[in-house]
Design an enzyme around this catalytic site. Structure first.
Site, PDB file in Angstrom:
ATOM      1  CG  ASP A  83     -10.013   0.767   5.440  1.00 37.76           C
ATOM      2  OD1 ASP A  83      -9.824  -0.505   3.996  1.00 37.76           O
ATOM      3  OD2 ASP A  83      -9.194   0.632   6.278  1.00 37.76           O
TER       4      ASP A  83
ATOM      5  CE  LYS B  87      -3.694  -2.205   2.323  1.00 38.45           C
ATOM      6  NZ  LYS B  87      -4.535  -1.979   3.804  1.00 38.45           N
TER       7      LYS B  87
ATOM      8  CD  GLN C  19      -4.224  -4.385   6.288  1.00 34.75           C
ATOM      9  OE1 GLN C  19      -3.687  -3.115   5.725  1.00 34.75           O
ATOM     10  NE2 GLN C  19      -4.245  -5.444   5.896  1.00 34.75           N
TER      11      GLN C  19
END
Ligand code: GUN
Length: 297
Positions: A121, A54, A98
């Protein structure tokens, strides 16, 4: 006729190129550099790989990338304090924690602490509610990537029969909302669904997101249907090594489907591309600038 292979890797490269062009414009014309902060708690090897890629993709797109690696033993309070600092930081437009986080940390509490405007997200309850009511939301990256591939394949999805197999908050539920928003007739099927193959066989579009290797076989698929495989399962090979397979028995289903995403090289690359797209979208919304076309739901 064998199914058309939907090349997620090539499509993701195009999306990332579009993101990069938009970033260049934001920097050049508005003096704004989109920034993404990724927070990793602990040393989960899979998470470490994801976080590294990422960060690399963010930098390659011309954006600011910040990584916060916290020890496995960090307290919930310390993590919430870091999120608060990132929420206040004007150079950061996207925040991603995460998952999974260690057991002593309440993931729901952490996700709720992220400023919804920076929630790239799309997991914050405000964004879930906005998406569910058809309003402008930050949309979870994996379903957004699936939607982009389906739009690319079909143009309009209006009136199509879609079956989403799996009801997770990260993929199944938001995927169903997005398909509904694009005027599909949507069924969410799951492990308790009666006669799953028959339900799946109704679909013009099947999205499989259950985490069961090779579960969907040719008998589940209407001839000509489009099959999107979200599964990433590592299985053992006969020679003792391992390989990645999806939730769809690719070789079997490819004989009847009209189009199919492979694993690897299908949905996976689109997820990171959509994270970059969401970061640019968040940046544009924060600064009241035009959003990139074709990179949002
Ligand atoms: N862990 C596995 N997939 C994801 C994801 O899409 N977002 C976050 N934050 N963590 C994950």
């Amino acid at each position: 006729m064998a199914a058309k292979v939907i090349d997620g890797k090539a499509f993701a490269a195009k999306v990332r190129e579009k993101v990069k062009e938009h970033v260049t414009r934001l920097v050049g014309e508005h003096g704004v550099t989109p920034g993404l902060a990724v927070v990793l708690v602990g040393e989960n090897p899979a998470s470490q790989v994801y976080v590294r890629s990422k960060g690399k993709a963010t930098t390659e797109a011309g954006m600011k990338s910040v990584e916060h690696k916290l020890d496995e033993t960090v307290s919930e309070e310390e993590l919430l304090s870091l999120i608060d600092t990132l929420n206040q930081d004007d150079t950061i437009h996207g925040i991603l924690v995460q998952l999974p986080v260690p057991d002593h940390i309440d993931a729901d509490k952490v996700l709720a602490a992220i400023d919804p405007a920076k929630d790239v997200d799309g997991f914050h309850i405000s964004n879930v509610g906005l998406l569910g009511t058809g309003q402008k939301a930050m949309v979870p990256c994996t379903p957004l990537g699936c939607l982009m591939m389906l739009r690319e394949e079909h143009g309009s999805l209006s009136g199509m029969e879609a079956v989403v197999i799996g009801r997770s908050n990260i993929v199944g539920k938001p995927m169903a909302q997005l398909l509904l928003k694009d005027s599909c007739t949507v069924t969410i099927a799951h492990s308790r669904t009666k006669d799953l193959p028959a339900v799946s066989r109704r679909a013009d579009i099947v999205v499989a997101a259950v985490g069961r290797p090779n579960m969907v076989t040719a008998e589940w698929i209407k001839p000509g249907a489009t099959v999107i495989d979200v599964g990433i399962n590592r299985i053992e090979k006969e020679d003792g090594g391992t390989r990645l397979v999806g939730d769809v028995d690719y070789d079997d289903v490819a004989k009847v489907a009209g189009a199919i995403t492979p694993v690897p090289g299908g949905v996976g690359p689109m997820t990171i591309a959509c994270l970059l797209a969401n970061t640019v979208t968040a940046c544009c919304r924060t600064h009241g600038l035009a959003e990139p076309e074709g990179l949002t739901a």
